[in-house]
Design an enzyme around this catalytic site. Structure first.
Site, mmCIF file in Angstrom:
data_model
loop_
_atom_site.group_PDB
_atom_site.id
_atom_site.type_symbol
_atom_site.label_atom_id
_atom_site.label_comp_id
_atom_site.label_asym_id
_atom_site.label_seq_id
_atom_site.Cartn_x
_atom_site.Cartn_y
_atom_site.Cartn_z
ATOM 1 N N TYR A 293 -2.188 -0.579 10.296
ATOM 2 C CA TYR A 293 -2.370 -1.124 8.941
ATOM 3 C C TYR A 293 -1.127 -0.836 8.106
ATOM 4 O O TYR A 293 -0.608 -1.720 7.410
ATOM 5 C CB TYR A 293 -3.615 -0.494 8.308
ATOM 6 C CG TYR A 293 -3.777 -0.767 6.827
ATOM 7 C CD1 TYR A 293 -4.187 -2.020 6.366
ATOM 8 C CD2 TYR A 293 -3.525 0.230 5.876
ATOM 9 C CE1 TYR A 293 -4.341 -2.267 5.001
ATOM 10 C CE2 TYR A 293 -3.677 -0.010 4.514
ATOM 11 C CZ TYR A 293 -4.082 -1.260 4.082
ATOM 12 O OH TYR A 293 -4.232 -1.498 2.736
ATOM 13 N N SER B 87 0.841 -1.209 0.000
ATOM 14 C CA SER B 87 0.000 0.000 0.000
ATOM 15 C C SER B 87 0.867 1.247 0.000
ATOM 16 O O SER B 87 1.997 1.238 0.526
ATOM 17 C CB SER B 87 -0.883 0.014 1.245
ATOM 18 O OG SER B 87 -1.520 1.264 1.374
HETATM 19 P P1 NAD Z 1 -11.800 -5.373 -0.112
HETATM 20 O O1 NAD Z 1 -12.232 -5.148 1.292
HETATM 21 O O2 NAD Z 1 -12.777 -5.120 -1.207
HETATM 22 O O3 NAD Z 1 -11.274 -6.870 -0.298
HETATM 23 C C1 NAD Z 1 -10.518 -7.528 0.680
HETATM 24 C C2 NAD Z 1 -10.572 -9.020 0.418
HETATM 25 O O4 NAD Z 1 -9.860 -9.686 1.464
HETATM 26 C C3 NAD Z 1 -12.009 -9.547 0.414
HETATM 27 O O5 NAD Z 1 -12.172 -10.467 -0.632
HETATM 28 C C4 NAD Z 1 -12.101 -10.250 1.765
HETATM 29 O O6 NAD Z 1 -13.016 -11.319 1.774
HETATM 30 C C5 NAD Z 1 -10.672 -10.737 1.966
HETATM 31 N N1 NAD Z 1 -10.441 -10.988 3.376
HETATM 32 C C6 NAD Z 1 -10.446 -10.085 4.388
HETATM 33 N N2 NAD Z 1 -10.285 -10.713 5.567
HETATM 34 C C7 NAD Z 1 -10.182 -12.044 5.296
HETATM 35 C C8 NAD Z 1 -10.022 -13.212 6.097
HETATM 36 N N3 NAD Z 1 -9.962 -13.158 7.438
HETATM 37 N N4 NAD Z 1 -9.965 -14.399 5.478
HETATM 38 C C9 NAD Z 1 -10.055 -14.486 4.137
HETATM 39 N N5 NAD Z 1 -10.203 -13.429 3.313
HETATM 40 C C10 NAD Z 1 -10.273 -12.220 3.906
HETATM 41 O O7 NAD Z 1 -10.525 -4.492 -0.304
HETATM 42 P P2 NAD Z 1 -9.519 -4.268 -1.539
HETATM 43 O O8 NAD Z 1 -9.374 -2.819 -1.657
HETATM 44 O O9 NAD Z 1 -9.894 -5.065 -2.719
HETATM 45 O O10 NAD Z 1 -8.169 -4.831 -0.886
HETATM 46 C C11 NAD Z 1 -7.339 -5.796 -1.507
HETATM 47 C C12 NAD Z 1 -5.917 -5.588 -1.033
HETATM 48 O O11 NAD Z 1 -5.455 -4.327 -1.495
HETATM 49 C C13 NAD Z 1 -5.750 -5.567 0.484
HETATM 50 O O12 NAD Z 1 -4.568 -6.251 0.836
HETATM 51 C C14 NAD Z 1 -5.615 -4.095 0.794
HETATM 52 O O13 NAD Z 1 -4.901 -3.874 1.981
HETATM 53 C C15 NAD Z 1 -4.871 -3.609 -0.428
HETATM 54 N N6 NAD Z 1 -4.998 -2.170 -0.689
HETATM 55 C C16 NAD Z 1 -6.215 -1.589 -0.880
HETATM 56 C C17 NAD Z 1 -6.282 -0.220 -1.116
HETATM 57 C C18 NAD Z 1 -7.600 0.491 -1.330
HETATM 58 O O14 NAD Z 1 -7.608 1.733 -1.380
HETATM 59 N N7 NAD Z 1 -8.717 -0.185 -1.490
HETATM 60 C C19 NAD Z 1 -5.113 0.537 -1.150
HETATM 61 C C20 NAD Z 1 -3.896 -0.090 -0.950
HETATM 62 C C21 NAD Z 1 -3.846 -1.450 -0.726
#
Ligand code: NAD
Length: 248
Positions: free
Chosen positions: A155, A142
């Site tokens: 985080y 991130s």
């Molecule tokens: P999201 O919340 O839409 O998806 C997160 C996914 O992780 C979901 O499919 C959820 O079911 C899964 N997950 C969470 N806890 C879990 C558990 N205990 N067991 C199994 N699966 C689990 O969010 P996203 O934005 O798609 O995030 C995906 C990745 O990208 C993450 O690692 C997040 O930290 C990273 N990220 C997101 C952003 C953003 O702005 N959305 C920015 C930087 C990094």
């Protein structure tokens, strides 16, 4: 595009958001994709059906990655599907928590590190025997691992740990021909960033970016798919910023 034809891939947290877009992008490039989900079985079914409807191959697998044995369970199921050959592991599942230093609880802290750091670590450990030369591992880091945004210290620390693992894993696995990288998105329009649903939140996100629109999950998925393919064969040990020029 069939650059990943004949390859097998696991994408964790693929029921929605960046993981969903990644599963679809890898399938479009020709890979057989295992769509991992935590609790959203219906959403995972929809992703699998979308992939199959466009001529791709996909299966879903559920596992709670906050549990200590979650990665071990998931790896066992994955081996049952792909046998002894997994080419692409995208460790994408993650949780975030906005909280001040005073507000964050021990439970929050442990949950963040369990899902974002412990699970990817042991998933790699458990799946290594099935990964061979030319294999690739891609983590989701991130922007906040390198720059301050919001009240996300714990985080952000998990993503700093991910960036560190990328370097150590890449060094350890290079001899086996396995590449390890991460993508570092900025703000992406997913459930995790629901603050962007408000005008103020959206404006806040855009104010720190050079490119003035919100990122879509597909913006990130395309780079993950690139890192997975042979065109990226000389990239390892790196965290690639995919953030529209955030916090320059
Ligand atoms: P999201 O919340 O839409 O998806 C997160 C996914 O992780 C979901 O499919 C959820 O079911 C899964 N997950 C969470 N806890 C879990 C558990 N205990 N067991 C199994 N699966 C689990 O969010 P996203 O934005 O798609 O995030 C995906 C990745 O990208 C993450 O690692 C997040 O930290 C990273 N990220 C997101 C952003 C953003 O702005 N959305 C920015 C930087 C990094």
């Amino acid at each position: 595009m069939t650059t990943l034809a004949g390859k097998t891939a696991l994408v964790t947290g693929a029921s929605r958001g960046i993981g969903r877009a990644t599963a679809i992008a890898l399938a479009k490039a020709g890979a057989q994709v295992i769509v991992h989900y935590g609790s959203s079985q219906k959403e995972a079914d929809a992703v699998v059906n979308d992939i199959i409807a466009t001529g791709g191959r996909a299966q879903k697998v559920g596992a709670d990655l906050s549990r200590p044995d979650g990665p071990h369970d998931l790896a066992k199921h994955v081996r049952g599907i792909v046998g002894d050959r997994l080419d692409i592991l995208v460790a994408n599942a993650g949780v975030s928590k906005a909280a001040s230093i005073e507000e964050l609880t021990v439970e929050d802290f442990d949950q963040l590190f369990a899902v974002n750091v412990r699970a990817p670590y042991f998933l790699v450990q458990q799946l290594l025997p099935t990964m061979c030369k030319g294999g690739t591992i891609i983590f989701t880091s991130s922007l906040v691992a390198r720059a301050v945004a919001g009240t996300l210290s714990a985080y952000a620390a998990t993503k700093g740990a991910v960036d560190t693992l990328v370097k150590h894993f890449a060094a350890a696995l290079g001899e086996r021909g396995i590449r390890v990288n991460a993508v570092a998105p900025g703000v992406v329009d997913t459930d995790m960033s629901n603050f962007t649903k408000t005008e103020a939140g959206r404006e806040g996100a855009l104010s720190m970016q050079a490119l003035k629109r919100l990122a879509t999950p597909e913006d990130i998925a395309g780079v993950i798919a690139f890192l997975a393919c042979d065109d990226a064969r000389w990239i390892t040990g790196d965290t690639i910023r995919v953030d529209g020029g955030s916090k320059l």
